[in-house]
Design a protein around this motif. Structure first.
Motif, short mmCIF file in Angstrom:
data_model
loop_
_atom_site.label_atom_id
_atom_site.label_comp_id
_atom_site.label_asym_id
_atom_site.label_seq_id
_atom_site.Cartn_x
_atom_site.Cartn_y
_atom_site.Cartn_z
N SER A 283 5.08 13.46 -7.71
CA SER A 283 4.61 12.10 -8.48
C SER A 283 3.82 11.40 -7.39
CB SER A 283 5.42 11.42 -9.24
OG SER A 283 6.87 12.21 -9.74
N VAL A 284 3.18 10.91 -7.86
CA VAL A 284 1.62 10.26 -8.25
C VAL A 284 1.89 8.88 -8.47
CG1 VAL A 284 0.16 11.77 -6.84
CG2 VAL A 284 -0.12 10.62 -9.36
N GLY A 285 1.33 7.29 -7.51
CA GLY A 285 1.15 6.16 -8.34
C GLY A 285 0.33 5.70 -8.27
N SER B 287 2.09 7.89 1.98
CA SER B 287 2.16 6.88 1.43
C SER B 287 0.31 6.71 0.79
CB SER B 287 1.98 5.82 2.55
OG SER B 287 1.27 4.12 1.69
N GLN B 288 -0.48 5.16 0.19
CA GLN B 288 -1.11 5.06 -0.41
C GLN B 288 -2.68 6.31 -0.01
OE1 GLN B 288 -2.80 1.00 -0.34
NE2 GLN B 288 -1.82 0.79 0.82
N ASP C 234 6.30 12.94 -2.62
CA ASP C 234 5.36 12.42 -3.98
C ASP C 234 4.83 11.46 -3.15
OD1 ASP C 234 7.38 12.83 -6.21
OD2 ASP C 234 8.97 10.90 -4.79
N ALA C 235 2.81 11.47 -3.95
CA ALA C 235 2.27 9.88 -3.00
C ALA C 235 2.64 9.14 -3.49
CB ALA C 235 0.46 11.14 -3.37
N ALA C 236 1.67 7.85 -2.78
CA ALA C 236 2.23 6.88 -3.34
C ALA C 236 0.68 6.84 -4.34
CB ALA C 236 2.15 6.13 -2.35
N ALA C 237 0.88 5.36 -4.37
CA ALA C 237 -0.30 4.84 -4.71
C ALA C 237 -2.03 5.47 -4.40
CB ALA C 237 -0.47 2.82 -4.54
N ARG C 238 -2.78 5.25 -5.54
CA ARG C 238 -4.03 5.57 -5.23
C ARG C 238 -4.40 7.33 -4.55
NH1 ARG C 238 -3.91 -0.21 -4.93
NH2 ARG C 238 -2.20 -0.23 -3.19
#
Lengths: 315, 236
Positions: free
Chosen positions: B141-143, B105-106, B122-126
């Motif tokens: 991917s990243v957010g 998560s973020q 994947d990694a989320a935001a920030r």
């Protein structure tokens, strides 16, 4: 901080266990929101001409039988009612708009908590465990449920300020976050006919969706429009008659996680609320993207849920 | 002496019968100069703050999805999570290695000062917000707003990067293999020179990520926000 949970059963064989599966999800979110709690249960769909109302009255002396008799006279319908703690579930044959008008005009001490053919909302101040117990959540049967545990930041800790907020026929909204332009938006919505019961920012979001949809927007269109018109932080979950929708603001500080198996779709503020669901070990688990509307609903060909592509934009 | 005698035995902690506090206390009780010890954590069930603040050369295998701040402030330990992770995975890591088999998560790797964080999904935001020396390798991917105000270290993204990548970046290096939605303020694409290819190749190998360094593009700070510019005074 608040907690949100939602559970939609794709497999109707699980409907008898809705409350037993859903209550632990809600209680797991107690740390995120210990001051009030509430939930919407979708069950016992009424025939086309009938409505279900959940009313709430804090006054123990209020006579629900008298109100039922009054509704029978006014609407020339048979009225079934069942008192559940401070709430009363009423079934009657009437038009939703007429019933809304009646309760807006009548100087009654009770409030309409939910209205529709499918939805029942129960909510109170107190720890989620207490609230769930008062309304016997564990025994609830049905197809889906949306719940909320509240840690108030914007307005008073009251029953009316608890979530979910009813947003018209069979819809409800729960919110984690805070809106910064709710006062201005509230004045605009009042001009469009919305009647507010609280100073709560989340009620503004609920009324916003209601006004949008009464003006002809679909749920998806209303949610995408909310991205433009609501300023602030939010993860919303919207309960609908046949599923639920999830939307996070573009910054996406407020958490959300979703999971799906062949038997169910669930969302929660945190994964631990999902950790007890059957088969979660092998479920597809993911974080909903920011500024993307997710809609899960019963399809025409059985009880499969699907995520719609987010290409619909606000009208 | 057979191989099995040289390997430390694995201590199993099942969180159905132990609390998170008991787990973390036991890990904190390991002296920094101790011989390698092995731990396995079962029934993670999304619990927060698992295996935080370790200051010893142990290996920890966590089975199941974890909640917030897993493996935070790690020093020396090698922690593998067999699942997804909530907000703030390996935040403020000092050294050691954290491997996530699923998605994060973020704010994964936020403010990290050293060590290696590998995210196989994947990694989320920030992701890597305000990183200060950590290496973060994300296979997927990243957010949005990843490497925001990143000061030192490297963020490697095998997939795509969301909007405002590297906003207000300092001296951290960013490598992205896929699409970048858009770059944040003062973040620019830079030339991939031989020394970058070599260093990135070594980092990918250390992370166990089988991608060719030449498939990546390099981003860094244009360094125009480092000093107050009087010509811009009107815009403040």
């Amino acid at each position: 901080m608040c907690g949100i949970v939602g559970l939609y059963l794709k497999n109707p064989a699980l409907n008898d266990q809705l409350g037993a599966l859903f209550e632990p999800m809600l209680l797991e979110m107690t740390q995120r929101g210990p001051d009030s709690s509430g939930f919407a249960i979708y069950r016992d769909l009424q025939p086309e001409a009938r409505l279900k109302l959940v009313l709430q009255c804090a006054d123990n002396d209020f006579s629900w039988p008298e109100l039922a008799a009054e509704l029978t006279r006014t609407f020339a319908t048979d009225v079934d009612f069942k008192v559940v703690h401070t709430h009363c579930l009423i079934s009657m044959a009437a038009e939703e708009a007429a019933v809304r008008r009646y309760f807006a005009r009548a100087s009654l001490p009770c409030a309409v908590v939910s209205i529709g053919r499918h939805i029942e909302i129960y909510k109170e101040v107190g720890l989620p465990q207490q609230v769930a117990g008062l309304f016997n959540l564990r025994e609830a049967r049905g197809s889906h449920a949306i719940g909320h545990t509240r840690m108030a930041t914007e307005s008073a800790v009251t029953t009316a300020g608890s979530h979910p907020f009813s947003t018209g026929s069979d819809l409800c909204l729960v919110h984690n976050g805070s809106l910064s332009n709710h006062n201005r938006l509230r004045r605009k919505l009042e001009k469009a006919g919305a009647v507010f019961r609280t100073d709560n920012d989340s009620e503004v979001a609920a009324q916003y969706l209601d006004v949008q949809m009464r003006q002809g927007a679909s749920l998806e269109q209303a949610l995408y429009a909310a991205l433009d018109d609501l300023d602030g932080f939010f993860t919303f979950t919207v309960g609908t008659s046949d599923g639920f929708a999830v939307l996070r603001d573009p910054i996406a500080c407020k958490p959300a996680v979703m999971a799906e198996t062949a038997d169910w779709v669930a969302m929660a503020s945190e994964y631990r609320a999902l950790a007890g669901l059957p088969g979660v070990e092998t479920a597809r688990v993911w974080e909903p993207e920011p500024a993307t509307v997710y809609v899960w609903e019963q399809s025409g060909r059985g009880r499969t849920a699907s995520k719609r592509a987010p290409e619909v934009v606000a009208a | 002496m057979s191989a099995s005698e040289t390997l430390p035995t694995t201590r199993v902690v099942d969180l159905r019968s132990s609390t998170v506090r008991e787990l973390n206390q036991a890990l904190h009780d390991l002296p920094p100069d101790a011989a390698l010890s092995r731990w396995e954590v079962r029934s993670a069930a999304g619990e927060h703050a698992l295996a935080v603040g370790i200051n010893a050369p142990c290996t920890v295998e966590i089975k199941g999805h974890v909640g917030y701040y897993c493996a935070g402030m790690n020093k020396h330990a090698e922690i593998t999570i067999h699942g997804n992770a909530g907000t703030g995975l390996a935040e403020n890591m000092m050294s050691g290695r954290v491997v996530l088999r699923g998605n994060a998560s973020q704010s994964a790797g936020a403010t990290g000062r050293g060590g290696l964080l590998v995210i196989e999904g994947d990694a989320a935001a920030r992701c890597g917000i305000s990183m200060k020396g950590i290496d973060i390798v994300v296979r997927g991917s990243v957010g949005h707003l990843s490497a925001f105000m990143a000061q030192r270290g490297r963020l490697v993204v095998g997939g795509d990067a969301g909007s405002a990548l590297g906003d207000s970046l300092y001296e951290a290096q960013i490598f992205v293999r896929g699409q970048v939605t858009d770059l944040g303020a003062d973040c620019i694409e830079k030339e991939m020179r031989a020394e970058h290819l070599e260093a990135l190749g070594a980092l990918l190998e250390a992370a166990g990520v089988n991608l060719p360094a030449r498939a990546f593009r390099r981003y860094g700070s244009a360094r125009t926000l480092y000093h107050f510019n009087v010509d811009h005074a009107d815009t403040y």
